[in-house]
Scaffold this motif. Structure first.
Motif, PDB file in Angstrom:
ATOM      1  N   LEU A  71      46.349 -23.300 -35.265  1.00  0.00           N
ATOM      2  CA  LEU A  71      45.556 -23.761 -34.265  1.00  0.00           C
ATOM      3  C   LEU A  71      44.736 -25.154 -34.466  1.00  0.00           C
ATOM      4  CD1 LEU A  71      44.362 -20.548 -32.267  1.00  0.00           C
ATOM      5  CD2 LEU A  71      46.517 -21.846 -31.800  1.00  0.00           C
ATOM      6  N   ALA A  72      44.189 -25.198 -35.484  1.00  0.00           N
ATOM      7  CA  ALA A  72      43.560 -26.496 -36.103  1.00  0.00           C
ATOM      8  C   ALA A  72      44.503 -27.668 -36.066  1.00  0.00           C
ATOM      9  CB  ALA A  72      42.774 -26.141 -37.336  1.00  0.00           C
ATOM     10  N   LEU A  73      45.916 -27.131 -36.899  1.00  0.00           N
ATOM     11  CA  LEU A  73      46.555 -28.137 -37.083  1.00  0.00           C
ATOM     12  C   LEU A  73      47.401 -28.853 -35.756  1.00  0.00           C
ATOM     13  CD1 LEU A  73      48.969 -29.808 -38.725  1.00  0.00           C
ATOM     14  CD2 LEU A  73      50.204 -27.740 -38.388  1.00  0.00           C
ATOM     15  N   LEU A  74      47.598 -27.925 -34.710  1.00  0.00           N
ATOM     16  CA  LEU A  74      48.215 -28.403 -33.387  1.00  0.00           C
ATOM     17  C   LEU A  74      47.120 -28.934 -32.517  1.00  0.00           C
ATOM     18  CD1 LEU A  74      50.260 -25.068 -32.664  1.00  0.00           C
ATOM     19  CD2 LEU A  74      50.688 -27.100 -33.868  1.00  0.00           C
ATOM     20  N   LYS A  75      46.014 -28.375 -32.467  1.00  0.00           N
ATOM     21  CA  LYS A  75      45.025 -29.278 -31.794  1.00  0.00           C
ATOM     22  C   LYS A  75      44.435 -30.602 -32.390  1.00  0.00           C
ATOM     23  CE  LYS A  75      42.558 -24.921 -29.974  1.00  0.00           C
ATOM     24  NZ  LYS A  75      41.446 -24.222 -29.905  1.00  0.00           N
ATOM     25  N   THR A 109      44.550 -21.784 -24.955  1.00  0.00           N
ATOM     26  CA  THR A 109      43.314 -22.241 -25.803  1.00  0.00           C
ATOM     27  C   THR A 109      43.506 -23.757 -25.552  1.00  0.00           C
ATOM     28  OG1 THR A 109      42.268 -22.503 -27.836  1.00  0.00           O
ATOM     29  CG2 THR A 109      44.584 -22.327 -27.812  1.00  0.00           C
ATOM     30  N   GLY A 110      42.415 -24.218 -24.745  1.00  0.00           N
ATOM     31  CA  GLY A 110      42.802 -25.735 -24.529  1.00  0.00           C
ATOM     32  C   GLY A 110      43.861 -26.178 -23.394  1.00  0.00           C
ATOM     33  N   SER A 111      44.535 -27.131 -24.040  1.00  0.00           N
ATOM     34  CA  SER A 111      45.896 -27.436 -23.219  1.00  0.00           C
ATOM     35  C   SER A 111      47.177 -26.535 -23.852  1.00  0.00           C
ATOM     36  CB  SER A 111      46.470 -28.797 -23.340  1.00  0.00           C
ATOM     37  OG  SER A 111      46.619 -29.153 -24.728  1.00  0.00           O
ATOM     38  N   LEU A 112      46.769 -25.481 -24.805  1.00  0.00           N
ATOM     39  CA  LEU A 112      48.012 -24.963 -25.497  1.00  0.00           C
ATOM     40  C   LEU A 112      48.304 -23.297 -24.960  1.00  0.00           C
ATOM     41  CD1 LEU A 112      49.765 -25.168 -27.965  1.00  0.00           C
ATOM     42  CD2 LEU A 112      48.062 -24.276 -29.257  1.00  0.00           C
ATOM     43  N   ALA A 113      49.463 -23.096 -24.442  1.00  0.00           N
ATOM     44  CA  ALA A 113      49.506 -21.950 -23.907  1.00  0.00           C
ATOM     45  C   ALA A 113      50.104 -20.877 -25.094  1.00  0.00           C
ATOM     46  CB  ALA A 113      50.935 -21.837 -22.823  1.00  0.00           C
ATOM     47  N   LEU A 114      49.305 -19.832 -24.849  1.00  0.00           N
ATOM     48  CA  LEU A 114      49.805 -18.619 -25.934  1.00  0.00           C
ATOM     49  C   LEU A 114      50.524 -17.405 -25.242  1.00  0.00           C
ATOM     50  CD1 LEU A 114      46.132 -18.654 -27.501  1.00  0.00           C
ATOM     51  CD2 LEU A 114      48.162 -20.003 -28.290  1.00  0.00           C
ATOM     52  N   GLN A 115      51.569 -17.196 -25.662  1.00  0.00           N
ATOM     53  CA  GLN A 115      52.189 -16.130 -24.867  1.00  0.00           C
ATOM     54  C   GLN A 115      53.236 -15.289 -25.795  1.00  0.00           C
ATOM     55  OE1 GLN A 115      54.924 -17.658 -22.119  1.00  0.00           O
ATOM     56  NE2 GLN A 115      53.348 -19.114 -21.060  1.00  0.00           N
ATOM     57  N   THR A 116      53.163 -13.731 -25.483  1.00  0.00           N
ATOM     58  CA  THR A 116      54.060 -13.074 -26.107  1.00  0.00           C
ATOM     59  C   THR A 116      55.146 -12.409 -25.082  1.00  0.00           C
ATOM     60  OG1 THR A 116      52.657 -11.081 -25.491  1.00  0.00           O
ATOM     61  CG2 THR A 116      52.267 -12.117 -28.002  1.00  0.00           C
ATOM     62  N   GLU A 164      47.937 -35.675 -31.704  1.00  0.00           N
ATOM     63  CA  GLU A 164      47.695 -36.441 -30.537  1.00  0.00           C
ATOM     64  C   GLU A 164      48.405 -35.895 -29.195  1.00  0.00           C
ATOM     65  OE1 GLU A 164      49.023 -40.959 -29.008  1.00  0.00           O
ATOM     66  OE2 GLU A 164      48.964 -40.575 -31.196  1.00  0.00           O
ATOM     67  N   ARG A 165      49.775 -35.186 -29.437  1.00  0.00           N
ATOM     68  CA  ARG A 165      50.415 -34.594 -28.477  1.00  0.00           C
ATOM     69  C   ARG A 165      50.851 -33.079 -28.869  1.00  0.00           C
ATOM     70  NH1 ARG A 165      56.042 -36.756 -25.900  1.00  0.00           N
ATOM     71  NH2 ARG A 165      56.026 -35.638 -24.036  1.00  0.00           N
ATOM     72  N   PRO A 166      49.800 -32.345 -28.636  1.00  0.00           N
ATOM     73  CA  PRO A 166      50.107 -30.836 -29.209  1.00  0.00           C
ATOM     74  C   PRO A 166      51.262 -30.270 -28.536  1.00  0.00           C
ATOM     75  CG  PRO A 166      47.849 -31.085 -28.624  1.00  0.00           C
ATOM     76  CD  PRO A 166      48.428 -32.393 -27.924  1.00  0.00           C
ATOM     77  N   PRO A 167      51.983 -29.029 -29.020  1.00  0.00           N
ATOM     78  CA  PRO A 167      52.865 -28.517 -28.208  1.00  0.00           C
ATOM     79  C   PRO A 167      52.476 -27.783 -27.002  1.00  0.00           C
ATOM     80  CG  PRO A 167      53.009 -27.941 -30.757  1.00  0.00           C
ATOM     81  CD  PRO A 167      51.620 -28.804 -30.452  1.00  0.00           C
ATOM     82  N   LEU A 168      53.398 -27.490 -26.170  1.00  0.00           N
ATOM     83  CA  LEU A 168      53.097 -26.995 -24.836  1.00  0.00           C
ATOM     84  C   LEU A 168      52.792 -25.602 -25.063  1.00  0.00           C
ATOM     85  CD1 LEU A 168      55.721 -28.382 -22.674  1.00  0.00           C
ATOM     86  CD2 LEU A 168      53.533 -29.345 -22.682  1.00  0.00           C
TER      87      LEU A 168
END
Length: 250
Positions: free
Chosen positions: A167-171, A193-200, A174-178
């Motif tokens: 998560l630290a790497l992605l956040k 978390t923030g703009s990052l969707a977390l799904q299973t 400049e343009r994190p994954p969706l």
């Protein structure tokens, strides 16, 4: 751009899961997404015939298919029987994939650890960082074990280790994954978390019970299910497709 995700079939000679998988594939043939990602635990106990039958079904599709192994998969058998279908980044472990499609980039990370139910992202962060740096379109990241807690303790104990480092790497990008899109827990869980969707993704085998805190083990009402992810205007919208609804024509 529509990307289907199927996870946790756990096919075996005495299980109906393979029939449910074939029903889902028939539905996807008619629906025609732009791609299909399978996020692991396809077959139990290295059942070679199960992998062969899955390969036959997947070869009938006219859109690309990308595969990740789960902790329950026999990777040598899986790779051998699904050769030419999985679109892996290399010819040996780990079984990552990377696909730049029209309007979206799909990145799959094999976080499995031999002989263990949990996964670990840490050894793969250099590959992921360099792969994401080259992405020119919105990115969806796929894993088997989720690198975030879902609130069910017994499943969180066998998730993906070092999720905070991921998560630290992605956040920091400049343009994190969706989104980070996983399987493993046999339930659909949606978070952020923030703009990052977390799904299973839900499973095609029987779903796990919703064991939150000290609440009792109630009967499982969930149907087998999979996900359809729509990427549009740099946004991710995910639809749950129930196999029960397919059977009823709903």
């Amino acid at each position: 751009m529509l990307v289907a995700q199927i996870s946790d079939i756990h096919a075996g000679p005495d299980s109906p899961s393979l029939l449910i998988f074939e029903r889902a594939i028939d539905w996807l043939k008619a629906f025609r997404p732009d791609a299909l990602v399978l996020t692991g635990d396809l077959v139990d106990n290295g059942w070679r015939e199960g992998y062969r039958r899955m390969a036959q079904s997947l070869r009938s599709l006219d859109f690309p298919v990308y595969l990740l192994p789960g902790n329950g998969d026999d990777q040598p058998v899986m790779r051998g029987e699904l050769a030419g279908i999985g679109n892996w980044a290399g010819t040996s472990v780990p079984m990552h994939f990377h696909a730049a499609l029209t309007g979206v980039t799909l990145v799959g990370i094999d976080v499995t650890v031999a002989g263990q139910s949990y996964g670990d992202i840490l050894p793969h962060l250099p590959w992921l960082g360099s792969t994401l740096a080259d992405a020119a379109t919105p990115v969806l990241v796929f894993l088997h074990q989720p690198p975030f807690e879902i609130g069910i303790e017994v499943l969180d104990q066998v998730g993906c280790k070092n999720g905070d480092a991921l998560l630290a790497l992605l956040k920091a990008m400049e343009r994190p994954p969706l989104g980070i899109l996983c399987g493993h827990v046999h339930r659909a869980v949606l978070g952020r978390t923030g703009s990052l969707a977390l799904q299973t993704c839900g499973s095609l085998c029987p779903p796990n019970p919703l064991l939150l805190g000290d609440r009792g083990d109630l009967p499982v009402l969930d149907a087998s299910s999979f996900l359809l992810h729509e990427v549009r205007n740099d946004r991710l919208l995910s639809h749950i497709v129930s196999i029960q609804s397919l059977a009823e024509g709903g």
